[in-house]
Scaffold this motif. Structure first.
Motif, PDB file in Angstrom:
ATOM      1  N   GLN A  84      -6.534   3.499   1.915  1.00 38.93           N
ATOM      2  CA  GLN A  84      -6.079   2.518   0.922  1.00 38.93           C
ATOM      3  C   GLN A  84      -6.087   1.117   1.518  1.00 38.93           C
ATOM      4  O   GLN A  84      -6.409   0.140   0.833  1.00 38.93           O
TER       5      GLN A  84
ATOM      6  N   LYS B  56       2.041  -4.783   3.698  1.00 45.42           N
ATOM      7  CA  LYS B  56       3.346  -4.129   3.560  1.00 45.42           C
ATOM      8  C   LYS B  56       3.004  -2.685   3.198  1.00 45.42           C
ATOM      9  O   LYS B  56       2.615  -2.374   2.080  1.00 45.42           O
TER      10      LYS B  56
ATOM     11  N   SER C 197       5.971  -4.986 -10.712  1.00 48.21           N
ATOM     12  CA  SER C 197       6.713  -5.916  -9.883  1.00 48.21           C
ATOM     13  C   SER C 197       5.767  -6.875  -9.129  1.00 48.21           C
ATOM     14  O   SER C 197       5.943  -8.105  -9.157  1.00 48.21           O
TER      15      SER C 197
ATOM     16  N   MET D 287       0.808  -1.218   0.000  1.00 48.08           N
ATOM     17  CA  MET D 287       0.000   0.000   0.000  1.00 48.08           C
ATOM     18  C   MET D 287       0.849   1.279   0.000  1.00 48.08           C
ATOM     19  O   MET D 287       1.983   1.282   0.472  1.00 48.08           O
TER      20      MET D 287
ATOM     21  N   SER E 102       7.020   2.801   3.272  1.00 49.61           N
ATOM     22  CA  SER E 102       8.023   2.845   4.346  1.00 49.61           C
ATOM     23  C   SER E 102       7.998   4.141   5.154  1.00 49.61           C
ATOM     24  O   SER E 102       8.619   4.202   6.218  1.00 49.61           O
TER      25      SER E 102
ATOM     26  N   TRP F 132       1.417   5.624   0.733  1.00 54.87           N
ATOM     27  CA  TRP F 132       1.303   6.511   1.886  1.00 54.87           C
ATOM     28  C   TRP F 132       0.218   7.561   1.726  1.00 54.87           C
ATOM     29  O   TRP F 132      -0.131   8.254   2.667  1.00 54.87           O
TER      30      TRP F 132
ATOM     31  N   ARG G  43      -9.919  -0.094   2.348  1.00 53.44           N
ATOM     32  CA  ARG G  43     -10.777  -0.453   1.217  1.00 53.44           C
ATOM     33  C   ARG G  43     -10.417  -1.838   0.669  1.00 53.44           C
ATOM     34  O   ARG G  43     -11.215  -2.478   0.012  1.00 53.44           O
TER      35      ARG G  43
ATOM     36  N   GLU H  80       2.176  11.634 -14.918  1.00 54.84           N
ATOM     37  CA  GLU H  80       1.367  11.948 -13.740  1.00 54.84           C
ATOM     38  C   GLU H  80       2.175  12.910 -12.872  1.00 54.84           C
ATOM     39  O   GLU H  80       3.310  12.590 -12.498  1.00 54.84           O
TER      40      GLU H  80
ATOM     41  N   GLY I 229      -0.259   1.812  -5.926  1.00 46.09           N
ATOM     42  CA  GLY I 229       0.990   2.569  -5.974  1.00 46.09           C
ATOM     43  C   GLY I 229       1.376   2.889  -7.400  1.00 46.09           C
ATOM     44  O   GLY I 229       0.520   2.991  -8.288  1.00 46.09           O
ATOM     45  N   SER I 230       2.666   3.019  -7.613  1.00 52.45           N
ATOM     46  CA  SER I 230       3.177   3.448  -8.912  1.00 52.45           C
ATOM     47  C   SER I 230       3.156   2.291  -9.913  1.00 52.45           C
ATOM     48  O   SER I 230       2.987   1.120  -9.549  1.00 52.45           O
TER      49      SER I 230
ATOM     50  N   CYS J 212      -4.459   9.603  -6.583  1.00 51.81           N
ATOM     51  CA  CYS J 212      -4.453   8.954  -7.900  1.00 51.81           C
ATOM     52  C   CYS J 212      -5.604   9.469  -8.745  1.00 51.81           C
ATOM     53  O   CYS J 212      -5.473   9.624  -9.949  1.00 51.81           O
TER      54      CYS J 212
ATOM     55  N   LEU K 104      -3.108   1.594  -9.853  1.00 44.96           N
ATOM     56  CA  LEU K 104      -1.875   2.353 -10.114  1.00 44.96           C
ATOM     57  C   LEU K 104      -2.171   3.835 -10.372  1.00 44.96           C
ATOM     58  O   LEU K 104      -3.185   4.346  -9.942  1.00 44.96           O
TER      59      LEU K 104
HETATM   60  P1  NAP Z   1       5.111   3.514  -4.774  1.00 45.65           P
HETATM   61  O1  NAP Z   1       6.438   4.119  -4.668  1.00 45.65           O
HETATM   62  O2  NAP Z   1       4.843   2.565  -5.869  1.00 45.65           O
HETATM   63  O3  NAP Z   1       4.800   2.813  -3.372  1.00 45.65           O
HETATM   64  C1  NAP Z   1       3.588   2.110  -3.126  1.00 45.65           C
HETATM   65  C2  NAP Z   1       3.910   0.861  -2.340  1.00 45.65           C
HETATM   66  O4  NAP Z   1       4.592  -0.053  -3.195  1.00 45.65           O
HETATM   67  C3  NAP Z   1       4.839   1.095  -1.152  1.00 45.65           C
HETATM   68  O5  NAP Z   1       4.477   0.216  -0.124  1.00 45.65           O
HETATM   69  C4  NAP Z   1       6.189   0.753  -1.713  1.00 45.65           C
HETATM   70  O6  NAP Z   1       7.121   0.385  -0.729  1.00 45.65           O
HETATM   71  C5  NAP Z   1       5.841  -0.424  -2.595  1.00 45.65           C
HETATM   72  N1  NAP Z   1       6.766  -0.664  -3.699  1.00 45.65           N
HETATM   73  C6  NAP Z   1       7.436   0.244  -4.446  1.00 45.65           C
HETATM   74  N2  NAP Z   1       8.157  -0.383  -5.406  1.00 45.65           N
HETATM   75  C7  NAP Z   1       7.927  -1.707  -5.257  1.00 45.65           C
HETATM   76  C8  NAP Z   1       8.400  -2.880  -5.916  1.00 45.65           C
HETATM   77  N3  NAP Z   1       9.221  -2.792  -6.970  1.00 45.65           N
HETATM   78  N4  NAP Z   1       7.984  -4.088  -5.482  1.00 45.65           N
HETATM   79  C9  NAP Z   1       7.133  -4.186  -4.459  1.00 45.65           C
HETATM   80  N5  NAP Z   1       6.664  -3.124  -3.773  1.00 45.65           N
HETATM   81  C10 NAP Z   1       7.043  -1.899  -4.170  1.00 45.65           C
HETATM   82  O7  NAP Z   1       3.973   4.623  -4.901  1.00 45.65           O
HETATM   83  P2  NAP Z   1       3.794   5.912  -3.987  1.00 45.65           P
HETATM   84  O8  NAP Z   1       4.771   6.941  -4.404  1.00 45.65           O
HETATM   85  O9  NAP Z   1       3.779   5.519  -2.545  1.00 45.65           O
HETATM   86  O10 NAP Z   1       2.325   6.321  -4.385  1.00 45.65           O
HETATM   87  C11 NAP Z   1       2.047   7.147  -5.449  1.00 45.65           C
HETATM   88  C12 NAP Z   1       1.524   6.390  -6.643  1.00 45.65           C
HETATM   89  O11 NAP Z   1       0.424   5.567  -6.264  1.00 45.65           O
HETATM   90  C13 NAP Z   1       0.956   7.317  -7.691  1.00 45.65           C
HETATM   91  O12 NAP Z   1       1.289   6.870  -8.967  1.00 45.65           O
HETATM   92  C14 NAP Z   1      -0.529   7.220  -7.470  1.00 45.65           C
HETATM   93  O13 NAP Z   1      -1.308   7.609  -8.574  1.00 45.65           O
HETATM   94  C15 NAP Z   1      -0.679   5.798  -7.120  1.00 45.65           C
HETATM   95  N6  NAP Z   1      -1.939   5.568  -6.421  1.00 45.65           N
HETATM   96  C16 NAP Z   1      -2.909   4.841  -7.036  1.00 45.65           C
HETATM   97  C17 NAP Z   1      -4.130   4.648  -6.425  1.00 45.65           C
HETATM   98  C18 NAP Z   1      -5.221   3.860  -7.070  1.00 45.65           C
HETATM   99  O14 NAP Z   1      -6.180   3.516  -6.400  1.00 45.65           O
HETATM  100  N7  NAP Z   1      -5.151   3.543  -8.339  1.00 45.65           N
HETATM  101  C19 NAP Z   1      -4.342   5.192  -5.151  1.00 45.65           C
HETATM  102  C20 NAP Z   1      -3.327   5.926  -4.565  1.00 45.65           C
HETATM  103  C21 NAP Z   1      -2.122   6.094  -5.197  1.00 45.65           C
HETATM  104  P3  NAP Z   1       8.236   1.433  -0.193  1.00 45.65           P
HETATM  105  O15 NAP Z   1       7.509   2.574   0.423  1.00 45.65           O
HETATM  106  O16 NAP Z   1       9.003   0.631   0.788  1.00 45.65           O
HETATM  107  O17 NAP Z   1       9.019   1.835  -1.407  1.00 45.65           O
END
Ligand code: NAP
Length: 456
Positions: free
Chosen positions: A137, A155, A214, A129, A158, A131, A140, A360, A207-208, A263, A230
């Protein structure tokens, strides 16, 4: 080591030791054992647990809200509202659980046969999830999972470990058994190994795109279901008969809610020629009126960006957008104050194929795009690899619905900003991911839709 830093002050709040391999093993084993009991608890008991969880969350909303504000910088008023929204989602599944999970009789069967479909849980589901809504998040995903009888492993991002642990405590205090919901304090690189564990039944990530590829890749390799929520670059389409002043007022909030880090924030504001100038002018006025400041202050609408590196990335994207010819109509600066702030920014004359259209931007930056007519607005709205949400603004609701139906996205709103609600499914198409959360779709994301056929 996981470190929480207050983005409004730049100061460290807390640090947490990572779980080592033995602790991760203990927790996964506990989840698997808990599942064997939890899957057989009566639906009534799981519904009652969700009702209690709703109460616990409502009671703790202020404390939990403060924690979120400290760890990731969203304004306290929005953080508290987020916790109440979590409580509402728990109540939704508690109240409607029996109907949602009622066996579904099959239709159009051969004469004399009888068949129905029941939805049964799969096992421990790993939730990775972000932050930005540190409670919502997770909840839901979790509320429907608990209703169905799955158990959760979290998880979390961080930088919000405090929120993760506080939610774990809330679930335990609501009376859910040990092992039903546990946090894993692990790094991203450990996630694939957990997904591969035979005791883990599926994975969901918000997330991203990188995280999505991954987690989705690891789940695919292990032949397990996954849900990917995403990024997005939602279009906010303003047609020539829109109430431009009203649309601009909502537009500023739709862009800047949660400090612009949502997002489903509107990111590309596509206005048709006839109203482009009036809309851009009104949007600048509305963005400049939003109060930037201490997120603990009730008057603040925009707090800091959650991390310094993310704030710097926004500044870089805006610089590149302006270099590519976008007009800087307001903002584009880092306010001269402690913390990771970025000024509300409007970019005008944004064109396809440029940073402000294609990427984005995860902060309070609005890209305004000119369209010739409705058809061109739809074409531009869809000219993105993302497909999460979109909205249409018009005084003619039927025309708005026609446009909404043409948007390539998971949620299209007419005369309202895109939002999630437990009663309707939420998710994206294209690079915004696959699968759905919330409503019945979210409940069945990690379910065995089992056919029971009884011969006549
Ligand atoms: P993020 O860097 O992808 O982090 C999200 C989660 O994924 C964190 O727990 C992160 O851990 C983990 N993570 C990152 N890289 C990973 C990998 N290679 N393998 C496994 N886990 C991994 O995203 P963010 O910066 O926190 O959030 C912003 C993004 O989320 C934006 O693109 C936003 O649009 C998207 N988002 C989408 C929605 C939706 O419902 N579609 C909702 C909210 C946000 P660490 O923190 O330890 O890196």
């Amino acid at each position: 080591m996981l470190v929480s830093i207050n983005p409004a002050t730049g100061r460290e709040i807390a640090r947490y030791d990572l779980h080592d391999a033995a602790e991760v093993e203990r927790r996964v084993a506990r989840a698997a054992e808990a599942f064997q009991r939890f899957r057989n608890t009566p639906l009534e008991a799981r519904r009652a647990g969700l009702s209690r969880l709703a109460e616990v969350l409502d009671d703790r909303a202020d404390a939990l809200g403060r924690l979120a504000t400290d760890e990731m910088g969203k304004p306290l008023t929005q953080a508290v509202a987020e916790v109440h929204k979590c409580a509402a989602a728990c109540r939704y599944y508690a109240d409607h659980g029996e109907t949602l999970l009622a066996p579904r009789p099959a239709k159009h069967l051969p004469d004399g046969a009888r068949a129905y479909v029941v939805h049964q849980p799969l096992g421990p589901i790993l939730a990775v999830m972000p932050w930005n809504f540190p409670f919502w998040q997770v909840v839901r995903f979790l509320a429907p999972a608990l209703l169905l009888g799955n158990v959760g492993l979290l998880k979390h991002a961080s930088n919000v470990t405090g929120c993760a642990l506080a939610l774990e405590a809330a679930v335990a205090d609501a009376g859910f058994a040990e092992g039903v919901f546990q946090t894993l304090l692990i790094e991203a690189k450990t996630v694939a190994g957990v997904i591969a564990d035979p005791r883990v039944a599926g994975a969901t990530v918000t997330g991203s795109e990188g995280a999505g590829r991954s987690v989705g890749g690891a789940a695919g390799k292990a032949l397990k279901p996954s849900v990917l929520e995403l990024g997005g670059s939602d279009a906010f389409v303003v047609l020539d008969d829109a109430d431009v002043e009203h649309a601009a007022a909502v537009a500023a909030k739709a862009r800047c809610q949660n400090n612009g880090q949502s997002c489903i924030a509107a990111k590309r504001f596509i206005a048709v020629d006839a109203v482009y100038d009036a809309f851009a002018e009104a949007l600048v006025r509305e963005m400049e009126a939003l109060r930037v400041g201490n997120p603990m202050d009730a008057e603040t609408y925009i707090g800091p960006i959650a991390r310094q590196d993310l704030r710097d990335e926004i500044a870089d994207q805006v610089k590149r957008a302006v270099d590519e010819g976008a007009a800087l109509l307001t903002g584009g600066t880092m306010p001269d104050r402690t913390g990771f702030f970025y000024a509300p920014t409007v970019l005008g004359d944004v064109r396809e194929g440029t940073v402000a259209f294609d990427e984005e931007i995860f902060g309070p930056v609005a890209s305004v795009v000119r369209a010739t007519d409705d058809a061109d607005a739809v074409r531009l709205a869809n000219a993105t690899r993302f497909g999460l949400g979109g909205s249409v603004w018009t005084r003619d609701v039927a025309r708005g619905e026609r446009v909404a139906l043409q948007l390539e996205c998971g949620s299209a709103f007419v005369n309202a900003m895109v939002a999630s609600h437990p009663a309707v499914p939420f998710g994206g198409v294209k690079d915004s991911g696959y699968g759905r959360e919330l409503a019945a779709e979210g409940l069945f994301a990690f379910a065995n839709a089992k056919t029971v056929w009884v011969a006549g």
